[in-house]
Design a protein around this motif. Sequence first.
Motif, mmCIF file in Angstrom:
data_model
loop_
_atom_site.group_PDB
_atom_site.id
_atom_site.type_symbol
_atom_site.label_atom_id
_atom_site.label_comp_id
_atom_site.label_asym_id
_atom_site.label_seq_id
_atom_site.Cartn_x
_atom_site.Cartn_y
_atom_site.Cartn_z
ATOM 1 N N VAL A 95 30.293 53.021 43.349
ATOM 2 C CA VAL A 95 31.190 52.386 42.382
ATOM 3 C C VAL A 95 32.621 52.588 42.852
ATOM 4 N N ASN A 96 33.384 51.509 42.900
ATOM 5 C CA ASN A 96 34.805 51.587 43.227
ATOM 6 C C ASN A 96 35.602 50.848 42.166
ATOM 7 N N GLY A 97 36.648 51.486 41.691
ATOM 8 C CA GLY A 97 37.474 50.852 40.680
ATOM 9 C C GLY A 97 38.062 51.857 39.712
ATOM 10 N N PRO A 98 39.066 51.362 38.981
ATOM 11 C CA PRO A 98 39.591 49.997 39.035
ATOM 12 C C PRO A 98 40.397 49.730 40.304
ATOM 13 N N ILE A 99 40.150 48.568 40.928
ATOM 14 C CA ILE A 99 40.856 48.168 42.134
ATOM 15 C C ILE A 99 41.476 46.791 41.901
ATOM 16 N N GLU A 100 42.297 46.375 42.859
ATOM 17 C CA GLU A 100 42.970 45.078 42.726
ATOM 18 C C GLU A 100 41.952 43.946 42.743
ATOM 19 N N VAL A 101 42.168 42.966 41.890
ATOM 20 C CA VAL A 101 41.260 41.834 41.791
ATOM 21 C C VAL A 101 41.973 40.565 42.253
ATOM 22 N N GLU A 159 42.735 40.490 29.706
ATOM 23 C CA GLU A 159 42.643 41.579 28.739
ATOM 24 C C GLU A 159 41.587 42.612 29.068
ATOM 25 N N GLU A 160 40.908 42.486 30.193
ATOM 26 C CA GLU A 160 39.874 43.453 30.540
ATOM 27 C C GLU A 160 39.577 43.423 32.028
ATOM 28 N N ALA A 161 38.788 44.385 32.460
ATOM 29 C CA ALA A 161 38.418 44.465 33.874
ATOM 30 C C ALA A 161 37.264 43.520 34.184
ATOM 31 N N ALA A 162 37.292 42.953 35.370
ATOM 32 C CA ALA A 162 36.155 42.185 35.862
ATOM 33 C C ALA A 162 35.153 43.148 36.490
ATOM 34 N N ILE A 163 33.865 42.818 36.408
ATOM 35 C CA ILE A 163 32.813 43.652 36.984
ATOM 36 C C ILE A 163 32.058 42.834 38.022
ATOM 37 N N HIS A 209 41.176 48.810 31.467
ATOM 38 C CA HIS A 209 41.743 48.476 32.782
ATOM 39 C C HIS A 209 41.846 46.960 32.939
ATOM 40 N N PRO A 210 42.738 46.306 32.197
ATOM 41 C CA PRO A 210 42.868 44.845 32.320
ATOM 42 C C PRO A 210 43.404 44.434 33.693
ATOM 43 N N ARG A 211 43.039 43.230 34.107
ATOM 44 C CA ARG A 211 43.497 42.635 35.383
ATOM 45 C C ARG A 211 43.114 43.484 36.594
ATOM 46 N N THR A 212 41.965 44.130 36.529
ATOM 47 C CA THR A 212 41.464 44.907 37.665
ATOM 48 C C THR A 212 39.996 44.556 37.903
ATOM 49 N N LEU A 213 39.431 45.169 38.939
ATOM 50 C CA LEU A 213 38.037 44.920 39.295
ATOM 51 C C LEU A 213 37.291 46.241 39.400
ATOM 52 N N ILE A 214 36.100 46.272 38.840
ATOM 53 C CA ILE A 214 35.182 47.401 39.017
ATOM 54 C C ILE A 214 33.994 46.883 39.818
ATOM 55 N N GLN A 215 33.812 47.432 41.002
ATOM 56 C CA GLN A 215 32.771 46.950 41.914
ATOM 57 C C GLN A 215 31.610 47.937 41.955
ATOM 58 N N VAL A 216 30.412 47.413 41.761
ATOM 59 C CA VAL A 216 29.193 48.226 41.773
ATOM 60 C C VAL A 216 28.257 47.663 42.840
ATOM 61 N N VAL A 217 27.987 48.447 43.874
ATOM 62 C CA VAL A 217 27.116 48.014 44.968
ATOM 63 C C VAL A 217 25.857 48.865 44.951
ATOM 64 N N LEU A 218 24.710 48.212 44.803
ATOM 65 C CA LEU A 218 23.426 48.906 44.731
ATOM 66 C C LEU A 218 22.603 48.591 45.974
ATOM 67 N N GLN A 219 22.287 49.633 46.732
ATOM 68 C CA GLN A 219 21.461 49.487 47.928
ATOM 69 C C GLN A 219 20.054 49.967 47.614
ATOM 70 N N VAL A 220 19.084 49.060 47.685
ATOM 71 C CA VAL A 220 17.684 49.453 47.520
ATOM 72 C C VAL A 220 17.230 50.097 48.822
ATOM 73 N N VAL A 221 16.884 51.372 48.765
ATOM 74 C CA VAL A 221 16.511 52.114 49.969
ATOM 75 C C VAL A 221 15.029 51.997 50.242
ATOM 76 N N LEU A 257 34.830 56.742 35.042
ATOM 77 C CA LEU A 257 35.341 55.593 34.295
ATOM 78 C C LEU A 257 35.014 55.774 32.810
ATOM 79 N N PRO A 258 35.894 55.312 31.917
ATOM 80 C CA PRO A 258 35.617 55.468 30.486
ATOM 81 C C PRO A 258 34.454 54.575 30.053
#
Length: 243
Positions: free
Chosen positions: A30-36, A44-48, A83-95, A127-128
């Motif tokens: 998980v990375n964020g909040p980062i620039e979007v 008004e909120e973060a993008a996911i 965290h408005p106007r930001t990005l929360i990135q979730v990367v899931l790797q199936v092992v 993250l909250p």
Amino acid sequence: MTQTITISPLDRADGSASYTSNGYSITVAVNGPIEVQRRDEIPEEAAIDVVIRPATGVGGVRERHLESIVEKTLRQVIIVSAHPRTLIQVVLQVVTTPPKSNASSNNLPLLPALLQSSILALLSSSLPLYMTLTSTLVAVSDSGELVADPSAVVTEAATSRHVLGFSSHGGLVVAESEGAFSIETWEQVYDKAEGICRGSSMVNVDRTGDTDMESSGQGDLEGALKETIKVKTARDQRWKDGS
């Protein structure tokens, strides 16, 4: 049911977790909040952004479908308004996946592991959150028997498959089903899934942040999650004790 949980296995991510259960092993960053980018910005909120990478090959329709479910669920969990106007990135790797699983015909068996690992990684990122979440898979056989965390063979032969997720407040957050079933069957599935997610079991947590949960029959995924959080909190506070 046996689970293995590792919090923060990746050093370069804001939050990460590894989760293994029922033959599936997932590693999440998980990375964020980062620039979007401007086109994806929400005033008004973060993008996911959720990305699922399969164990082999390139992601396709199945992964896009699961990504939409996970993204919709995480939007209910994360306090995106913080965290408005930001990005929360979730990367899931199936092992790893069960040896006899048929990925092309069934989407749901992988979903509980994706959800659980995502929640753990979000907790690692600090993250909250509005709440936490636990989810499980229940299969219904031809005879009407309800099987929790079924094997790949049982899942393939089941007349219906159900993934239910419950919040830490007790509400139903996720309800995804495949196959033919009656309302009475779904109510039985609900009761069984609720017992698994919020019931009682034996939880073993070591002080390195790894958690093993073993149970026969019903489990307590919420209890395992709470124990994992306790260990993470204690580890994060070590600096106060100089240990």
